[in-house]
Design a protein around this motif. Structure first.
Motif, PDB file in Angstrom:
ATOM      1  N   HIS A  18       2.283   3.356  -6.613  1.00  0.00           N
ATOM      2  CA  HIS A  18       1.899   4.371  -7.179  1.00  0.00           C
ATOM      3  C   HIS A  18      -0.099   4.334  -7.239  1.00  0.00           C
ATOM      4  O   HIS A  18       0.095   3.486  -6.759  1.00  0.00           O
ATOM      5  CB  HIS A  18       1.503   4.452  -8.593  1.00  0.00           C
ATOM      6  N   VAL A  19       0.135   5.281  -6.586  1.00  0.00           N
ATOM      7  CA  VAL A  19      -1.437   5.740  -6.219  1.00  0.00           C
ATOM      8  C   VAL A  19      -1.808   6.881  -6.755  1.00  0.00           C
ATOM      9  O   VAL A  19      -0.934   7.558  -7.309  1.00  0.00           O
ATOM     10  CB  VAL A  19      -0.807   6.169  -4.951  1.00  0.00           C
ATOM     11  N   HIS A  20      -2.940   7.209  -7.645  1.00  0.00           N
ATOM     12  CA  HIS A  20      -3.537   8.113  -8.037  1.00  0.00           C
ATOM     13  C   HIS A  20      -4.955   8.462  -7.384  1.00  0.00           C
ATOM     14  O   HIS A  20      -5.042   8.135  -6.396  1.00  0.00           O
ATOM     15  CB  HIS A  20      -3.850   7.330  -9.611  1.00  0.00           C
TER      16      HIS A  20
ATOM     17  N   SER B 126      -6.149  11.647  -0.624  1.00  0.00           N
ATOM     18  CA  SER B 126      -5.757  10.961  -2.029  1.00  0.00           C
ATOM     19  C   SER B 126      -4.646  11.785  -2.866  1.00  0.00           C
ATOM     20  O   SER B 126      -4.159  13.098  -2.809  1.00  0.00           O
ATOM     21  CB  SER B 126      -6.991  10.839  -3.349  1.00  0.00           C
TER      22      SER B 126
ATOM     23  N   ASP C 224      -0.293   0.066  -4.837  1.00  0.00           N
ATOM     24  CA  ASP C 224      -0.531   1.041  -4.476  1.00  0.00           C
ATOM     25  C   ASP C 224       0.930   1.494  -3.638  1.00  0.00           C
ATOM     26  O   ASP C 224       0.956   2.805  -3.449  1.00  0.00           O
ATOM     27  CB  ASP C 224      -1.248   1.336  -3.514  1.00  0.00           C
TER      28      ASP C 224
ATOM     29  N   GLY D  96      -7.190   2.842  -9.281  1.00  0.00           N
ATOM     30  CA  GLY D  96      -6.415   2.143  -8.432  1.00  0.00           C
ATOM     31  C   GLY D  96      -5.467   0.422  -8.872  1.00  0.00           C
ATOM     32  O   GLY D  96      -5.055  -0.127  -8.389  1.00  0.00           O
TER      33      GLY D  96
ATOM     34  N   GLY E  88       1.010  -1.022   0.219  1.00  0.00           N
ATOM     35  CA  GLY E  88       0.070   0.070   0.480  1.00  0.00           C
ATOM     36  C   GLY E  88       0.533   1.274   0.080  1.00  0.00           C
ATOM     37  O   GLY E  88       2.296   1.297   0.536  1.00  0.00           O
ATOM     38  N   VAL E  89      -0.074   2.471   0.053  1.00  0.00           N
ATOM     39  CA  VAL E  89       0.466   3.949  -0.051  1.00  0.00           C
ATOM     40  C   VAL E  89       1.378   3.588   1.416  1.00  0.00           C
ATOM     41  O   VAL E  89       2.722   4.549   0.352  1.00  0.00           O
ATOM     42  CB  VAL E  89      -0.676   4.699  -0.158  1.00  0.00           C
TER      43      VAL E  89
END
Length: 501
Positions: free
Chosen positions: A283-285, A262, A280, A292, A158-159
């Motif tokens: 990359h996160v969008h 976000s 994530d 995503g 994850g992020v």
């Protein structure tokens, strides 16, 4: 969980679970470490796009997931513009709306059935890279950390990825939108549309069904940009939805609320030695377009067969590097596209909003543009780089073409994780090359329709190599070269190497 030929995946979200299933199905020892002690019933991702459904069909689980959701054959954009998905090529001309926990359930069941190990309550607190593997420091509960050794590690956590941070990699980008309100609610009035979206420049609101009477609300109020830690005021949420939709649909009984922000960020490298990042963690969008989770699942599909080939000893030298080379540009494109959609939805000046709506209606009303936009949203237009002068099919998605005999379609033939060589005629030389010398990694199939193209399809459903009608001897040589390039030396070469050692 130790060994020289195993893979440890950090994170049991959709990306990690699909990758675990692919590796385990390929006979690679695989362990998933998940910090949460139990699976989460909460979800942010709802949209499963057509290309992702194709990847799931290649794994034999698309039908199971489709039964949990609703098919949406058009999407509403700005100013009443509607994007028609019903004419998408392939077997899935729609976006499937289903809660993320259903996707995770289907993928976890597949991974476990294939032999993957999933360890919950296991928090990765450190990482050390070695020439021949990776050591992870893993803590279970309040106990002291212990070392878990792996040949390769994939951070799908994850992020806030611990794996990415342990590698010391930057995560450049910016916040796309702050203080987004989330809630699970019940509605007195059922919306007329499956996905309900509204915005006026000051507020934004989105509703999607879980399918069991509960709805997920995603809402944003420009006038109240609170910190993520501030509780959601239910009356503010209702007022925001009313302003965006003209009604709050009788919203009541919230069972869960939260705030989040976000980001738009991408790590510069998806690979550092024997450690990879996916989903994530890489990359996160913005949530606009619902890209995503789909992008993360396609990361996993691209990486799994490469790792399996490396650990089985037949990967060409540059095969693992191909993961970053192919997927990083896709992540960058998705980041830019979803960001543009979000900024378009949140435009404030009335003249700009009016111009945006006119452009959206013009694009969706022009058939060539509408088809291109629909394919982009669905992920069907993703193509990977091909050498200059190469056959135009190379690097592109392979459709689910019919095959002669069993299995009857390409996606079914891809279910065992091998390459599929589709031959245009029953050429004994071609069949011998594919089925005898590379049979452990290539399935040879006869095209079911009239075609003059011979194509080698990768395990992730993209065309590695193709050629038109040529003389049999030349075609046999081309096939042999393509198989060696993508699938390594033939099996007898490996046997000779083992005898020499």
């Amino acid at each position: 969980m130790t060994g020289t030929g195993n893979v440890v995946i950090v994170g049991a979200g959709p990306t990690g679970l699909l990758l675990a299933g692919d590796l385990a199905a390929a006979g690679v020892p695989c362990t998933v470490l998940e910090r949460r002690a139990e699976g989460s019933g909460l979800t942010r991702a709802f949209a499963v796009h057509a290309r992702t459904l194709e990847l799931l069909e290649m794994r034999g689980v698309a039908g199971e997931l489709i039964r949990t959701g609703e098919k949406v054959r058009w999407l509403r954009l700005f100013g009443g513009a509607r994007l028609d998905l019903a004419r998408l090529p392939g077997r899935f001309p729609y976006v499937l709306v289903t809660p993320q926990y259903e996707t995770e359930r289907v993928l976890e069941r597949r991974a476990l059935a294939a032999g993957a190990e999933i360890v919950r309550g296991a928090e990765v607190v450190g990482l050390r890279r070695r020439d021949d593997g990776v050591d992870l420091r893993v803590r279970h509960g309040d106990g002291p950390p212990r070392i878990v050794r792996a040949a390769y590690v994939v951070g799908a956590d994850g992020v806030g990825s611990t794996v990415r941070q342990a590698l010391g990699l930057p995560f450049p980008g910016r916040s796309a939108v702050r203080s987004v309100m989330l809630a699970d609610v019940r509605l007195t009035e059922e919306p007329r549309e499956v996905l309900t979206v509204g915005a006026d420049g000051e507020v934004f609101a989105f509703l999607a069904p879980f399918g069991d009477g509960w709805y997920r609300v995603i809402a944003w109020n420009r006038a109240h940009q609170a910190a993520d830690t501030e509780p959601v005021d239910f009356e503010e949420l209702r007022a925001t939805v009313r302003r965006a939709h003209g009604t709050d649909h009788g919203m009541h009984d919230p069972r869960w609320t939260s705030r989040f922000h976000s980001d738009e960020r991408q790590v510069p490298s998806y690979r550092v030695g024997r450690v990879f990042l996916a989903g994530d963690a890489a990359h996160v969008h913005s949530p606009a377009g619902g890209q995503g989770m789909n992008t993360g699942l396609q990361d996993a599909a691209n990486l799994g067969w490469r790792l399996a080939a490396e650990l089985h000893g037949w990967a060409p030298p540059d095969l693992l590097d191909g993961y970053h080379a192919e997927r990083h540009p896709v992540g960058r494109r998705v980041l830019r596209g979803s960001g543009a959609l979000l900024r378009g939805a949140l435009l404030r000046p009335r003249p700009l909003r009016a111009a945006r709506s006119v452009l959206a209606r013009a694009a969706t009303g022009t058939p060539p543009l509408a088809r291109r936009l629909a394919r982009t949203v669905a992920g069907l237009d993703i193509a990977y780089p091909a050498p200059r002068g190469a056959h135009p099919l190379i690097g592109r998605r392979a459709p689910d073409v019919p095959l002669a005999g069993e299995p009857g379609r390409l996606f079914e033939a891809l279910r065992d994780g091998r390459f599929v060589l589709i031959v245009a005629a029953n050429d004994p030389a071609v069949t011998y090359l594919a089925t005898r010398r590379w049979a452990d990694r290539v399935h040879c199939a006869l095209a079911g329709g009239a075609t003059r193209t011979t194509a080698l399809v990768r395990p992730d459903g993209y065309i590695a190599w193709a050629t038109g009608e040529t003389a049999p001897d030349r075609r046999a040589a081309e096939i042999r070269d393509a198989l060696t390039r993508w699938c390594g030396p033939p099996a007898e070469h490996h046997a000779h190497e083992r005898r020499q050692r």
